[in-house]
Design a protein around this motif. Structure first.
Motif, short mmCIF file in Angstrom:
data_model
loop_
_atom_site.label_atom_id
_atom_site.label_comp_id
_atom_site.label_asym_id
_atom_site.label_seq_id
_atom_site.Cartn_x
_atom_site.Cartn_y
_atom_site.Cartn_z
N ASN A 43 33.17 46.72 48.50
CA ASN A 43 34.44 46.31 49.10
C ASN A 43 34.26 45.65 50.46
O ASN A 43 35.01 44.75 50.83
CB ASN A 43 35.41 47.49 49.19
CG ASN A 43 35.95 47.87 47.83
OD1 ASN A 43 35.78 47.11 46.86
ND2 ASN A 43 36.57 49.02 47.71
N ILE A 44 33.26 46.12 51.21
CA ILE A 44 32.99 45.48 52.50
C ILE A 44 32.52 44.04 52.26
O ILE A 44 32.95 43.10 52.92
CB ILE A 44 31.95 46.28 53.31
CG1 ILE A 44 32.63 47.55 53.83
CG2 ILE A 44 31.37 45.46 54.46
CD1 ILE A 44 31.76 48.44 54.65
N LEU A 45 31.64 43.88 51.27
CA LEU A 45 31.16 42.54 50.94
C LEU A 45 32.35 41.65 50.51
O LEU A 45 32.46 40.50 50.95
CB LEU A 45 30.11 42.60 49.84
CG LEU A 45 29.59 41.25 49.36
CD1 LEU A 45 28.76 40.57 50.45
CD2 LEU A 45 28.76 41.37 48.09
N ILE A 46 33.24 42.20 49.68
CA ILE A 46 34.40 41.42 49.23
C ILE A 46 35.27 41.00 50.42
O ILE A 46 35.69 39.85 50.53
CB ILE A 46 35.25 42.21 48.20
CG1 ILE A 46 34.47 42.38 46.90
CG2 ILE A 46 36.60 41.53 47.95
CD1 ILE A 46 35.17 43.23 45.84
N ALA A 47 35.51 41.96 51.32
CA ALA A 47 36.35 41.64 52.49
C ALA A 47 35.71 40.52 53.31
O ALA A 47 36.39 39.59 53.76
CB ALA A 47 36.53 42.89 53.33
N GLY A 91 30.63 43.25 41.07
CA GLY A 91 30.94 44.55 40.48
C GLY A 91 29.81 45.53 40.76
O GLY A 91 28.70 45.13 41.12
N THR A 92 30.11 46.81 40.60
CA THR A 92 29.07 47.84 40.72
C THR A 92 28.56 48.14 39.31
O THR A 92 29.34 48.27 38.37
CB THR A 92 29.66 49.13 41.36
OG1 THR A 92 30.25 48.80 42.61
CG2 THR A 92 28.59 50.17 41.58
N GLY A 151 27.42 38.83 41.80
CA GLY A 151 26.87 39.80 42.74
C GLY A 151 26.95 41.19 42.12
O GLY A 151 28.00 41.58 41.60
N ILE A 152 25.84 41.90 42.17
CA ILE A 152 25.83 43.25 41.56
C ILE A 152 25.44 44.29 42.60
O ILE A 152 24.43 44.16 43.28
CB ILE A 152 24.87 43.32 40.36
CG1 ILE A 152 25.12 42.15 39.39
CG2 ILE A 152 25.01 44.66 39.64
CD1 ILE A 152 24.22 42.13 38.16
N SER A 153 26.29 45.31 42.71
CA SER A 153 26.04 46.39 43.66
C SER A 153 25.41 47.56 42.91
O SER A 153 25.81 47.89 41.80
CB SER A 153 27.38 46.79 44.29
OG SER A 153 27.16 47.72 45.32
N TYR A 154 24.45 48.22 43.58
CA TYR A 154 23.60 49.18 42.88
C TYR A 154 23.11 50.23 43.86
O TYR A 154 22.25 49.96 44.69
CB TYR A 154 22.47 48.33 42.26
CG TYR A 154 21.20 48.99 41.81
CD1 TYR A 154 21.22 50.11 40.98
CD2 TYR A 154 19.96 48.46 42.18
CE1 TYR A 154 20.03 50.67 40.56
CE2 TYR A 154 18.77 49.00 41.75
CZ TYR A 154 18.82 50.11 40.94
OH TYR A 154 17.64 50.67 40.51
N ASP A 159 36.44 32.60 46.66
CA ASP A 159 37.33 32.96 45.55
C ASP A 159 36.60 34.02 44.72
O ASP A 159 35.53 33.75 44.16
CB ASP A 159 37.60 31.69 44.72
CG ASP A 159 38.74 31.88 43.76
OD1 ASP A 159 39.31 32.98 43.71
OD2 ASP A 159 39.07 30.91 43.05
N ILE A 160 37.18 35.22 44.64
CA ILE A 160 36.42 36.36 44.09
C ILE A 160 37.11 37.01 42.90
O ILE A 160 38.32 37.19 42.89
CB ILE A 160 36.25 37.44 45.19
CG1 ILE A 160 35.39 36.86 46.31
CG2 ILE A 160 35.60 38.70 44.65
CD1 ILE A 160 35.85 37.28 47.65
N ILE A 161 36.29 37.36 41.92
CA ILE A 161 36.78 38.18 40.81
C ILE A 161 36.04 39.52 40.93
O ILE A 161 34.82 39.56 40.86
CB ILE A 161 36.46 37.55 39.44
CG1 ILE A 161 37.13 36.16 39.34
CG2 ILE A 161 36.91 38.46 38.31
CD1 ILE A 161 36.70 35.37 38.10
N ASP A 162 36.81 40.58 41.15
CA ASP A 162 36.19 41.90 41.31
C ASP A 162 36.27 42.66 39.98
O ASP A 162 37.36 42.98 39.51
CB ASP A 162 36.95 42.68 42.41
CG ASP A 162 36.38 44.08 42.63
OD1 ASP A 162 35.29 44.38 42.10
OD2 ASP A 162 37.03 44.87 43.36
#
Ligand code: B12
Length: 220
Positions: A115-119, A103-104, A153-156, A127-130
């Motif tokens: 989203n690029i990282l998720i893709a 998440g951000t 994972g944390i986006s910042y 297996d991802i929970i966004d």
């Protein structure tokens, strides 16, 4: 033997053509052709991981800030669509166990990098929970308590998010969750200092580095 290698060469040439179209569309800020070329490449069987690594990220590097904003919109519908069955078989082949939560951080609505990282992670079979954008530290903590969650994972991107990042990592790494989950930070505002100060397990300068670190964690 000869025939196989000729076929592979043809396939590589074909993939190169579609990837080049993606680079061209992303770098020339053409929103509709971004969507079309990404879809075409997926339809002809270019692996999503190649489309991202060799096409989208290269195109983004050549485009200005406007390109990034357009690309964020174009990508959302197209590359995040690996079906569950394919993902599961990729995960099995890589011997993965556990889920990744991403998440951000609170106050921050940037999502292109996430989203690029998720893709990328999906193309590896993860297996991802966004949790989306503007995620409160306590939400990361709640997610970390869910069974099977192994990585957060944390986006910042906004430096004003620093207090929230510190709070989130403290909730995750200073109590009983410390041994359950690993924490990785990413995004333009992350520095080695922040990662060290917060005691996050890792930080990554880009999605490619991040996905490799998470790959190792999920195999253990
Ligand atoms: C696009 C963009 C926007 C878009 C966001 C669209 C979207 N859907 O994401 C919009 C226009 C909405 C926007 C808004 C704002 N923005 Co803005 N934005 C940008 C811009 C131009 C690009 C960011 C981006 O998408 N980069 C491309 C991606 C691919 O890169 P990335 O995010 O770094 O991600 C990569 C890696 O970092 C990594 N990664 C990312 N997250 C994670 C997480 C993990 C776990 C891992 C492992 C890896 C990882 O993977 C990615 C691929 O390698 C940057 C400037 C820049 N050139 O960076 C400013 C920028 C981030 N924005 C900025 C600002 C100030 C704002 C606003 C406050 C502006 C305003 N006054 O309204 C608002 C913020 C609103 C809010 N509350 O969040 C500043 C932040 C400054 C700072 N240090 O705080 C920047 C740096 C611009 C600047 N030079 O001033 N923005």
């Amino acid at each position: 033997m000869e025939k196989v290698s000729l076929e592979n060469k043809k396939k590589a040439k074909n993939h190169f053509y579609y990837i080049n179209n993606v680079i061209e569309a992303v770098s020339s800020l053409d929103f509709f052709s971004m969507k079309d070329t990404i879809k075409q490449a997926i339809d002809v069987g270019v692996p999503v991981i190649e489309i991202i690594k060799k096409g989208i990220l290269k195109g983004l590097a050549e485009s200005g800030e406007m390109g990034l904003i357009l690309a964020a919109e174009a990508l959302e519908g197209e590359i995040l669509c690996i079906d569950e069955e394919t993902r599961r078989s990729l995960a099995k082949a890589r011997n993965y166990s556990g889920k990744v939560v991403i998440g951000t951080i609170e106050g921050d609505i940037h999502n292109l990098g996430k989203n690029i990282l998720i893709a990328l992670m999906k193309s590896y079979g993860m297996d991802i929970i966004d949790l989306g954008i503007d995620v409160k530290p306590v939400k990361f903590e709640e997610a970390a308590r869910m069974p099977d969650v192994k990585v957060i994972g944390i986006s910042y991107l906004l430096s004003s998010g620093e207090p929230f990042i510190k709070r989130a990592v403290s909730l995750l790494k200073n109590g009983e969750l410390a041994n359950k989950v690993k924490v990785i930070l990413g995004g333009a505002a992350v520095s080695p200092e922040i990662a060290e100060e917060t005691k996050a397990d890792a930080y990554a300068k880009d999605a490619l580095e991040g996905v490799d670190i998470i790959d190792k964690w999920l195999r253990n």
